[in-house]
Design a protein around this motif. Structure first.
Motif: not given
Length: 97
Positions: A51-68
């Protein structure tokens, strides 16, 4: 340490209860509830770490695509994503995380 873990568990259980209500409102079959709640737990771990770092959005997108890819519906995941972020921010303000 035990007090901090107890506060964290209480916050997670409150979040899971809110997710349960949201899944019921959306008409998701109950067999999928465990998978959606696992998604929520994973999101909270990622939020705690990034939370608050630049890598946050990338990690979020990766988890969503994994669960999809695992078979969960993307529109439900996006609604849960918004719910998780608002709950996480409130947990931060209360000092539970």
């Amino acid at each position: 340490m035990a007090i901090g873990f107890a506060k964290y568990r209480i916050a997670i259980e409150e979040l899971e209860a809110e997710v349960h209500k949201l899944l019921c409102e959306l008409g998701v079959p109950t067999a999928w509830f465990a998978s959606y709640k696992a998604f929520i737990r994973q999101r909270v771990k990622i939020l705690k770490r990034y939370y608050g770092s630049k890598r946050w959005n990338g990690k979020i997108a990766t988890t969503i695509s994994h669960w999809v890819n695992a078979g969960l519906k993307q529109d439900v995941l996006l609604q849960l994503k918004d719910k998780t972020i608002t709950s996480f921010v409130s947990m931060l303000k209360q000092g539970m995380v």
